[in-house]
Design a protein around this motif. Sequence first.
Motif, PDB file in Angstrom:
ATOM      1  N   GLY A   1      12.539  25.594   5.084  1.00 23.28           N
ATOM      2  CA  GLY A   1      10.913  25.214   4.312  1.00 23.28           C
ATOM      3  C   GLY A   1      10.219  23.831   4.129  1.00 23.28           C
TER       4      GLY A   1
ATOM      5  N   THR B   1       8.064  22.278   6.438  1.00 22.98           N
ATOM      6  CA  THR B   1       7.180  22.328   6.874  1.00 22.98           C
ATOM      7  C   THR B   1       5.829  22.919   5.473  1.00 22.98           C
ATOM      8  OG1 THR B   1       7.346  22.315   9.141  1.00 22.98           O
ATOM      9  CG2 THR B   1       5.427  22.436   8.488  1.00 22.98           C
ATOM     10  N   THR B   2       6.582  24.272   4.821  1.00 22.58           N
ATOM     11  CA  THR B   2       5.747  24.596   4.090  1.00 22.58           C
ATOM     12  C   THR B   2       5.473  23.967   2.899  1.00 22.58           C
ATOM     13  OG1 THR B   2       6.587  26.960   5.368  1.00 22.58           O
ATOM     14  CG2 THR B   2       5.975  26.704   2.660  1.00 22.58           C
TER      15      THR B   2
ATOM     16  N   SER C   1       3.382  20.871   3.627  1.00 21.85           N
ATOM     17  CA  SER C   1       1.957  21.685   3.042  1.00 21.85           C
ATOM     18  C   SER C   1       1.403  21.322   1.654  1.00 21.85           C
ATOM     19  CB  SER C   1       1.724  22.700   4.482  1.00 21.85           C
ATOM     20  OG  SER C   1       2.208  22.316   5.799  1.00 21.85           O
ATOM     21  N   ALA C   2       2.257  22.211   0.577  1.00 24.76           N
ATOM     22  CA  ALA C   2       2.239  22.908  -0.505  1.00 24.76           C
ATOM     23  C   ALA C   2       1.803  21.321  -1.074  1.00 24.76           C
ATOM     24  CB  ALA C   2       3.115  23.246  -0.967  1.00 24.76           C
TER      25      ALA C   2
ATOM     26  N   ASP D   1       4.400  21.635  13.701  1.00 27.34           N
ATOM     27  CA  ASP D   1       4.531  20.883  12.796  1.00 27.34           C
ATOM     28  C   ASP D   1       3.423  20.090  12.659  1.00 27.34           C
ATOM     29  OD1 ASP D   1       6.915  23.069  12.246  1.00 27.34           O
ATOM     30  OD2 ASP D   1       7.705  21.526  12.430  1.00 27.34           O
TER      31      ASP D   1
ATOM     32  N   THR E   1       0.922  21.719  12.093  1.00 27.29           N
ATOM     33  CA  THR E   1       0.128  22.356  10.531  1.00 27.29           C
ATOM     34  C   THR E   1       0.215  21.490   9.276  1.00 27.29           C
ATOM     35  OG1 THR E   1       1.713  24.082  11.308  1.00 27.29           O
ATOM     36  CG2 THR E   1       1.007  24.078   8.836  1.00 27.29           C
TER      37      THR E   1
ATOM     38  N   HIS F   1      -3.094  19.727   6.322  1.00 25.88           N
ATOM     39  CA  HIS F   1      -3.389  19.819   5.141  1.00 25.88           C
ATOM     40  C   HIS F   1      -3.763  18.686   4.632  1.00 25.88           C
ATOM     41  CE1 HIS F   1      -1.598  23.935   4.461  1.00 25.88           C
ATOM     42  NE2 HIS F   1      -1.401  23.813   5.207  1.00 25.88           N
TER      43      HIS F   1
ATOM     44  N   SER G   1      15.276  25.498  -2.382  1.00 27.73           N
ATOM     45  CA  SER G   1      14.274  25.897  -1.713  1.00 27.73           C
ATOM     46  C   SER G   1      13.717  27.511  -1.687  1.00 27.73           C
ATOM     47  CB  SER G   1      12.822  25.249  -0.817  1.00 27.73           C
ATOM     48  OG  SER G   1      14.487  25.964   0.204  1.00 27.73           O
ATOM     49  N   LYS G   2      12.644  28.400  -1.799  1.00 24.13           N
ATOM     50  CA  LYS G   2      12.317  29.539  -1.260  1.00 24.13           C
ATOM     51  C   LYS G   2      13.055  30.241  -2.970  1.00 24.13           C
ATOM     52  CE  LYS G   2      13.106  29.473   3.196  1.00 24.13           C
ATOM     53  NZ  LYS G   2      12.890  30.011   4.989  1.00 24.13           N
TER      54      LYS G   2
ATOM     55  N   LYS H   1       5.561  28.747  -1.746  1.00 21.64           N
ATOM     56  CA  LYS H   1       5.419  29.972  -2.745  1.00 21.64           C
ATOM     57  C   LYS H   1       4.624  30.506  -3.839  1.00 21.64           C
ATOM     58  CE  LYS H   1       5.256  34.196   0.004  1.00 21.64           C
ATOM     59  NZ  LYS H   1       6.104  35.386   0.546  1.00 21.64           N
TER      60      LYS H   1
END
Lengths: 222, 114
Positions: free
Chosen positions: A45, A47-48, A51-52, A75, A78, A82, A167-168, A201
């Motif tokens: 995670g 890249t996620t 981005s956040a 990536d 992406t 952002h 993460s997650k 998330k």
Amino acid sequence: MDAIKVIQVKEDVRANNDRAADALRERLRDAGTLLINLMSSPGSGKTTLLSATLDRLSYELSIGVMEADVDSDVDAHTVASHGARAIQLHTGGMCHLDAAMTEQGLRNMGIEGLDLVFLENVGNLICPAEFDTGAGAKVMILSAPEGHDKPLKYPLMFEVSDLVIVSKMDVAPYFDFDLEELQKNVRMRNPNATILPLSAKTGEGMDAWCDWLRKAVKEWKV
Amino acid sequence: MHELGIVFHMIDTLQEIAAQNELTAISKVNLRLGEVSGVLPDYLVDCWDWAKKRTDVLQEAVLEVEQVDAVTVCNDCGKTYPTVPQGKTCPHCQSPNTVLLHGLEIEIDTIEGC
């Protein structure tokens, strides 16, 4: 034919890289740009999370991202969408980045005006830990589905990291992930590491992560 | 794949040493390789044999690998022990406060050439 000479070298093959990394770190210190070496397994995670992070910080900090992968540029697109200055590095099959590759990437991207650059290292928990890239801080991400036993299996990665992000966390209950056990395993390897559970998330832990970054950038510029 | 990256780092260092010592051909490289360095000797030699042919000064160079056993010292009782069977916990006093002394080496010890 010339006589054979025997030369005592006694030098680690990583010594050249270490010198190049120290020199790069000095230059980044002078430029006031904090480089963070972000390391993890593939699919943790990164890249996620980036981005956040950009969504929260790009209004107050100028941020660059260097995405290192064996191939593709998905990536970089992406994170650029952002709000980051982004560049994709292809390692051409190499499983980690070294100081020379990092410097080349920074030169191509341009660090002028940047407060913070994330180097998204190749996804693997082994050799990225061994090679100094010249970064001012090392951050590793362990995603909850990977399991709390990873510090036992990949000790060096946890020993060298200043910050361990878990993460997650939103899906942790589905994977029998034990955060306390993880903290115990990390502390055994690295008593000084900060451990930060979060979920890009749901937003859980994101404030603490952004505060950690703000403080690190501020301290780097002193 | 990892070993090939290590070989590229070795070749950079060896080219520098050859230039400093005015060697035109290196015939032998003795490498000290730590038991827990994460580098597999067989893979390293395979990568070496491929990569040396692409490097002028290393055309005929033989790579000799000497293993360095991993040894850990305990900060609490001061004793040392073999790392691989025991890991981070001292077998003498059960302390987890231990530090690796040897075993991470990837060190070019000596080279021969003319």
